[in-house]
Structures are given as C-alpha cells and as structure tokens.
Write a protein that holds these residues in place. Sequence first.
Motif, PDB file in Angstrom:
ATOM      1  N   LEU A 173       0.706  -1.450  -0.083  1.00  0.00           N
ATOM      2  CA  LEU A 173       0.091   0.050   0.132  1.00  0.00           C
ATOM      3  C   LEU A 173       0.699   1.243  -0.472  1.00  0.00           C
ATOM      4  O   LEU A 173       0.615   2.159  -1.145  1.00  0.00           O
ATOM      5  N   TYR A 174       1.852   1.372   0.957  1.00  0.00           N
ATOM      6  CA  TYR A 174       2.674   2.435   0.469  1.00  0.00           C
ATOM      7  C   TYR A 174       3.540   2.834  -0.454  1.00  0.00           C
ATOM      8  O   TYR A 174       2.948   4.263  -0.566  1.00  0.00           O
ATOM      9  N   ARG A 175       3.644   1.536  -1.276  1.00  0.00           N
ATOM     10  CA  ARG A 175       4.063   2.151  -2.671  1.00  0.00           C
ATOM     11  C   ARG A 175       3.372   2.500  -3.420  1.00  0.00           C
ATOM     12  O   ARG A 175       3.471   4.229  -4.451  1.00  0.00           O
ATOM     13  N   ALA A 176       1.802   2.738  -3.313  1.00  0.00           N
ATOM     14  CA  ALA A 176       0.784   3.310  -4.297  1.00  0.00           C
ATOM     15  C   ALA A 176       0.956   4.603  -3.630  1.00  0.00           C
ATOM     16  O   ALA A 176       0.595   4.880  -5.095  1.00  0.00           O
ATOM     17  N   VAL A 177       0.426   4.897  -2.527  1.00  0.00           N
ATOM     18  CA  VAL A 177       0.710   6.317  -2.334  1.00  0.00           C
ATOM     19  C   VAL A 177       2.044   6.695  -2.796  1.00  0.00           C
ATOM     20  O   VAL A 177       1.907   8.130  -2.725  1.00  0.00           O
ATOM     21  N   GLU A 178       3.785   5.997  -2.684  1.00  0.00           N
ATOM     22  CA  GLU A 178       4.824   7.242  -3.286  1.00  0.00           C
ATOM     23  C   GLU A 178       3.940   7.674  -4.991  1.00  0.00           C
ATOM     24  O   GLU A 178       4.850   8.419  -4.791  1.00  0.00           O
ATOM     25  N   SER A 179       3.889   6.556  -5.211  1.00  0.00           N
ATOM     26  CA  SER A 179       3.826   6.580  -6.639  1.00  0.00           C
ATOM     27  C   SER A 179       2.217   7.584  -6.585  1.00  0.00           C
ATOM     28  O   SER A 179       2.130   7.435  -7.812  1.00  0.00           O
ATOM     29  N   MET A 180       1.367   8.001  -6.374  1.00  0.00           N
ATOM     30  CA  MET A 180       0.460   8.951  -6.402  1.00  0.00           C
ATOM     31  C   MET A 180      -0.399   7.873  -6.667  1.00  0.00           C
ATOM     32  O   MET A 180      -1.464   8.407  -7.732  1.00  0.00           O
ATOM     33  N   GLN A 181      -0.528   6.620  -7.004  1.00  0.00           N
ATOM     34  CA  GLN A 181      -1.556   5.903  -7.019  1.00  0.00           C
ATOM     35  C   GLN A 181      -2.821   5.857  -6.701  1.00  0.00           C
ATOM     36  O   GLN A 181      -3.537   5.000  -5.526  1.00  0.00           O
ATOM     37  N   VAL A 182      -3.529   7.678  -6.517  1.00  0.00           N
ATOM     38  CA  VAL A 182      -4.290   7.235  -5.220  1.00  0.00           C
ATOM     39  C   VAL A 182      -5.667   8.797  -6.171  1.00  0.00           C
ATOM     40  O   VAL A 182      -5.295   8.831  -6.969  1.00  0.00           O
ATOM     41  N   LEU A 183      -6.315   8.150  -5.647  1.00  0.00           N
ATOM     42  CA  LEU A 183      -7.713   9.568  -5.974  1.00  0.00           C
ATOM     43  C   LEU A 183      -8.438  10.510  -4.764  1.00  0.00           C
ATOM     44  O   LEU A 183      -8.421   9.613  -4.263  1.00  0.00           O
TER      45      LEU A 183
END
Length: 281
Positions: A173-183
């Motif tokens: 999950l942290y990798r998703a945040v680091e790469s800004m894979q968020v909405l």
Amino acid sequence: MADPLAPDRHRQRDFFVADILDAVPKDDLGTMEHPMFALRAGDRRVRRYEHKDSSIEIQPGAKGLATQNDKDILIYCISQLVAAINRGREPSRVVQLTAYDLLVSTNRRTDGDAYMRLQEALDRLRGTTVSTNIRTGDTRTREGFGLIDSYRIVERDGQERMAALEITLSQWLYRAVESMQVLSISRDYFRLRKPLERRLYEISRKHCGAQPSWRASLATLHLKSGSSASLKRFRQHIIEAAESDHLPDYRMQYDRAQDLVTIYSRSPKGALKQIQKSLQL
C-alpha cells in the motif's frame, strides 16, 4: 423519509481538527479497482478474485475479514501521507495519528463504543492476509501481506481509551502512495450508511471519474463489488440504489432489458463532455 446519508456528526470543529481535515480524502487505486474488503461484518470466507491478469486471495484473521467500513482507517492514513508529500515533507510507512482526529475525519461518533470499534477494526486489518500480484508503483510481484503490518497504541486517555496511535502500512500500500496511485474522494463517502453503497461509490470514482459516464454489465459490477449476495439479490440492491440516487458525485441507471448499469458523473465537467460527445455524433 429518512435521510439516506448519515448526519454530518462534526460540523462544529475546533481549529486544530479543522486543519487536520484540510487533508482531502484519498483512496488508493488498487483497492478501488479490486474487492479486498468484506461488505458485511463477521465474514470468515476465504475470498478469491481474478480479473484479466490480476489475482487476489484474501484470508480472514481470527476476528474475520476486514470490512469496507474498516477501510476508513486506511483512507485516513493515505490522506495524511499524501497531504504530507504535497507539503514537501518526507513520508513514512509508519503513520502517527490521534484516534479522535481519525474518528472525526471519518464522520464517526467519539463515544466509548466508537473507540472500542476502532480497535476491533485495527485487529481485523492486521489479521486479514492478502496474496496478490496487483502492481503498485512500478512493481508487480506475487506478495502476501496484512492490510496493515502492525499498530501500536502509544498513549491512552484518562478513560483508558486509545489516544495516540502508530499504524504501519503494508509495503504494497505504501508503494501506491509513494507513486501517487491515489484518487480524491468525496467527504460524503463517510456518510454513506451501507458498505455496498461505499463500494459502489469507489467503483464509480475509479471507472467514471469526471467523464460523462461508464457502463458495465450487472455481472461485471457484481464481481467488482465483492458482494456475496446472489446475482438476483444484487440486482435488487442496484435498483434500490439507483432509485434512491444519493451516491456523492455520481448517479446510476439500471437498464432491465440489457441488464446493464450506467454510472453518470454529476460534475459540470462530465456534463460538458457528454454535450460535446453528442454534438460529434
């Protein structure tokens, strides 16, 4: 008729908490796309999901599967991390927070029962194990992990309720945040009473976004939702949700003849795109 949305429980906020709430709610693309959370409490089934080249197996812990409502905690943590990154701060997989701020930010009560439920949610998040090959950042590997790695109660208040917390997010999950894979999501997401409604909002936000519309067969939507209801019962849930028409930012329309669900954006941008598209036909 009763309001289909839960009340806004914390309209009057002190200055500090109002500043905390300036962090726009963020959700990660991976769990918006794929059904990783149970839609009812007490679910202890091992769940498997496959879509195209992605696969997930979700195993419950001793206290059952983490639920869609438990996900509020992850959304809060993601939102704080993204806000920190946007302010030029160095993010960390260990998120430090106060339980009261989390409860207020996710529109929950702040009585003793709410703190007890918060600890139960943390236990389910810690106990639920996910095995998946879904890519986060630039990495696609077969991984097994808890929805959170751990949590620690740093401080308790005068009534022995948790006050300060540290939550360690999974590396996935942290990798998703680091790469800004968020909405960004609507704050009214936390006012949706039913877990299925929250899941439908996530799917709408992920697939429709600010576009005019997105269409899927009922069977596809059923699969994406993670609902354990029969297709017949799920169809009725969708019809009820479409008639109620209270999803934030989106509205649904069910086509009985084709067994299709169309989701429309309520935003002016979405409406403008729809007009432009019609003019090109």
